[in-house]
Design an enzyme around this catalytic site. Sequence first.
Site, PDB file in Angstrom:
ATOM      1  N   HIS A  84       6.626  -9.262  -6.918  1.00 26.08           N
ATOM      2  CA  HIS A  84       5.992  -8.384  -5.934  1.00 26.08           C
ATOM      3  C   HIS A  84       6.643  -8.525  -4.570  1.00 26.08           C
ATOM      4  O   HIS A  84       6.921  -7.534  -3.916  1.00 26.08           O
ATOM      5  CB  HIS A  84       4.495  -8.659  -5.819  1.00 26.08           C
ATOM      6  CG  HIS A  84       3.784  -7.651  -4.970  1.00 26.08           C
ATOM      7  ND1 HIS A  84       3.435  -6.398  -5.431  1.00 26.08           N
ATOM      8  CD2 HIS A  84       3.381  -7.682  -3.677  1.00 26.08           C
ATOM      9  CE1 HIS A  84       2.851  -5.706  -4.466  1.00 26.08           C
ATOM     10  NE2 HIS A  84       2.809  -6.465  -3.385  1.00 26.08           N
ATOM     11  N   GLU A 143       7.953  -3.639   1.111  1.00 28.69           N
ATOM     12  CA  GLU A 143       8.010  -5.089   1.249  1.00 28.69           C
ATOM     13  C   GLU A 143       8.916  -5.508   2.404  1.00 28.69           C
ATOM     14  O   GLU A 143       8.611  -6.459   3.131  1.00 28.69           O
ATOM     15  CB  GLU A 143       8.478  -5.727  -0.062  1.00 28.69           C
ATOM     16  CG  GLU A 143       7.447  -5.685  -1.168  1.00 28.69           C
ATOM     17  CD  GLU A 143       6.178  -6.432  -0.805  1.00 28.69           C
ATOM     18  OE1 GLU A 143       6.260  -7.643  -0.544  1.00 28.69           O
ATOM     19  OE2 GLU A 143       5.104  -5.808  -0.765  1.00 28.69           O
ATOM     20  N   HIS A 147       6.921  -7.139   5.535  1.00 28.26           N
ATOM     21  CA  HIS A 147       7.076  -8.596   5.563  1.00 28.26           C
ATOM     22  C   HIS A 147       8.391  -9.075   6.170  1.00 28.26           C
ATOM     23  O   HIS A 147       8.398  -9.975   7.009  1.00 28.26           O
ATOM     24  CB  HIS A 147       6.926  -9.155   4.147  1.00 28.26           C
ATOM     25  CG  HIS A 147       5.594  -8.891   3.534  1.00 28.26           C
ATOM     26  ND1 HIS A 147       4.430  -9.468   3.992  1.00 28.26           N
ATOM     27  CD2 HIS A 147       5.223  -8.080   2.496  1.00 28.26           C
ATOM     28  CE1 HIS A 147       3.405  -9.053   3.271  1.00 28.26           C
ATOM     29  NE2 HIS A 147       3.862  -8.206   2.361  1.00 28.26           N
TER      30      HIS A 147
END
EC number: 4.6.1.19
Length: 403
Positions: A84, A143, A147
Amino acid sequence: MLALILTISICIFLKGSTCSYINLGSEGIVFGAPNCPVDIPLTCTNSTPIDNSCCFESPGGILLSTQFWDYYPPIGGNESFTLHGLWPDNCDGTYEQFCDDSLNIRSATDIVLNQFGDKVLYGKMSEFWKNFNGNDESLWIHEFNKHATCVKTIRPTCYDNQRYVKNKNVYDFYNITMNLYEKLPTFQFLAAEGIVPSLTQKYSKKQINDALTKYFGKAVYFKCNKYKALQEVWYYHYLQGSLKEENFSPIDTIINSNCPEENIQFIPKNGFNPGPQPPKSPRKGYLESPGKKGCLISNGLWYEAGTCATYAISQQEFGGYKIRSSKGYCGMNSQGQFTCNKQVDPTKNQFQYNKDTRKIGYGGNFAWCLDTEHKHGDGKTAQTPIKISDGQCDSFPVQYGGK
């Protein structure tokens, strides 16, 4: 000669390290690595501030490699958890998100495959870094933007200006994330201890915990869904030096598993069908705090004298929740205040919602405070912004009251 000296110093450092794994570039050094001290402490263990943010990851000093087991619909291979992401959490378990819009990307494939020509990495991402809706590219982009823009040690300014090429930080993030994932084969960890997908066999929390701990070396977080079935596994690490050095040090999970003590299912992919599911509609209700006078009105401000606004809460595509009032979607503004208006982009404001307690959180923090310095008006008619607690104010929970 400089490269040789740097290579030797890094290798000597590694031999005395407790790190379980590290990857070096083909030249024996990490591309563009700054001149970081060899004795720099692990993240979250320093007793004094570290000034060089290119050598010390802060505040996101806990790096989580997260994996999913999506069995309905089945995603990825039958004998692999899918990747993930790699998340930088703060040392207290909270986290930042969408930190720098100037670093955002719109395509991952163009960078990995077309610009850097890495067919091997792209192939691995396509096979193991999967999105539940089939659009893997959108997950990769999300992502990075959510992040990786918060990872300080891979900012473009942390590379050698003479050797850095545009998007090298993006390529490095994807490559490092995949490298770490490959060192954590969750399915094989479990299978080696007799824990395999089954429609009849069930397992205890202790069995799963012991298996993962045995191979990771530290306690691992694992999460179950509403069917008491294993669905997520998170591996926690500290980091030594820049992320580019990949010097991860495993640590115990800092949160507890929600799985039951017994009868945990590990459902085979293609082995489960819950039957027709009713369409999901947004939850609607007030945002208030038990025992505290007032509630949130439609602009996101706390108000004591008027009628509470109705808020709709629904799940985001990649996890988390979006909140909306009649004024528009809600988010956190540049002053750290909760606000709702038509300019808010919900994809960059992912809230948390605890279904058991009905509490609303943001960035791992469920404590809120009144920002009285910026209130509008006085007395009962005052409208006051709320913000996430910094630990220095009288905090309270914000709870969703369903209508």
